[in-house]
Each structure stands twice: as C-alpha cells, then as structure tokens.
Design a protein around this motif. Sequence first.
Motif, mmCIF file in Angstrom:
data_model
loop_
_atom_site.group_PDB
_atom_site.id
_atom_site.type_symbol
_atom_site.label_atom_id
_atom_site.label_comp_id
_atom_site.label_asym_id
_atom_site.label_seq_id
_atom_site.Cartn_x
_atom_site.Cartn_y
_atom_site.Cartn_z
ATOM 1 N N ARG A 90 -8.620 4.881 -4.798
ATOM 2 C CA ARG A 90 -9.139 3.952 -3.791
ATOM 3 C C ARG A 90 -10.661 3.847 -3.877
ATOM 4 O O ARG A 90 -11.234 2.759 -3.741
ATOM 5 C CB ARG A 90 -8.713 4.399 -2.399
ATOM 6 N N ARG A 92 -12.446 4.311 -6.564
ATOM 7 C CA ARG A 92 -12.719 3.543 -7.788
ATOM 8 C C ARG A 92 -12.575 2.050 -7.523
ATOM 9 O O ARG A 92 -13.386 1.239 -7.972
ATOM 10 C CB ARG A 92 -11.752 3.985 -8.893
ATOM 11 N N LYS A 93 -11.551 1.670 -6.766
ATOM 12 C CA LYS A 93 -11.325 0.262 -6.458
ATOM 13 C C LYS A 93 -12.490 -0.317 -5.650
ATOM 14 O O LYS A 93 -12.979 -1.411 -5.933
ATOM 15 C CB LYS A 93 -10.014 0.110 -5.688
ATOM 16 N N GLN A 97 -15.333 -3.211 -6.772
ATOM 17 C CA GLN A 97 -15.582 -4.437 -6.009
ATOM 18 C C GLN A 97 -17.059 -4.600 -5.706
ATOM 19 O O GLN A 97 -17.569 -5.715 -5.708
ATOM 20 C CB GLN A 97 -14.769 -4.407 -4.708
#
Length: 104
Positions: A90, A92-93, A97
Amino acid sequence: MKQIKFVFWSISSSLVVWLSSHLGLAVMALPPINDTPEEILRTEIIIDARSPIDGKLLTPVEYAQLQEKLQVSPPPKLSQNLRQTVFLLRLRKVLLQVFPFLDL
C-alpha cells in the motif's frame, strides 16, 4: 385521404377504449381485496426473525443476541509478516501516485 384515416383511427380507438371501460372488466392495476395495505403493515410489530447466517427462525431475544455477536469483529488472523507485506504494498502504491517517476 390521410385526414380520413386519422379520423377513422381516432374514432375506432375511442370506441374500443369506451367499450372496454363499460363492459365491467376488472381493473388490473388495483391490488386484490384481501391484500393488507402497506400503511397497516408498517405499524405491525415483527416478532418472527430469520438468521442472516443460515435462515433459521429465531425468537426476538435470539435475534438480538445474534446481532450483538455479529457487531463484534473477530481478531485478525493474519500473520505479522503478511500484514507487513500488505502495508508495504500500500505504501508503494501511494508513493507511485505521488512520485510516478520512481522505479519501485
């Protein structure tokens, strides 16, 4: 000629509607006579309940106890390693972004 056809069809359809309304046919849009109105159903107290788990009939006390049990969430059963991996994915996501040029 078109005007005559129009007059003929309008008179014909008017006659069909008038005849069908005066032949004593029951109106299909009305509910059956023995149907209980919704206003009365709203005021009724429901004393039978079904379990959301298996559909068995329950008494009001059993239903309330079951609802209480369902409100309490069970403790997490995931291993610490798996929880940390999900957290890192999460993170990393979110980082990708915010910083799309990173090569993670």
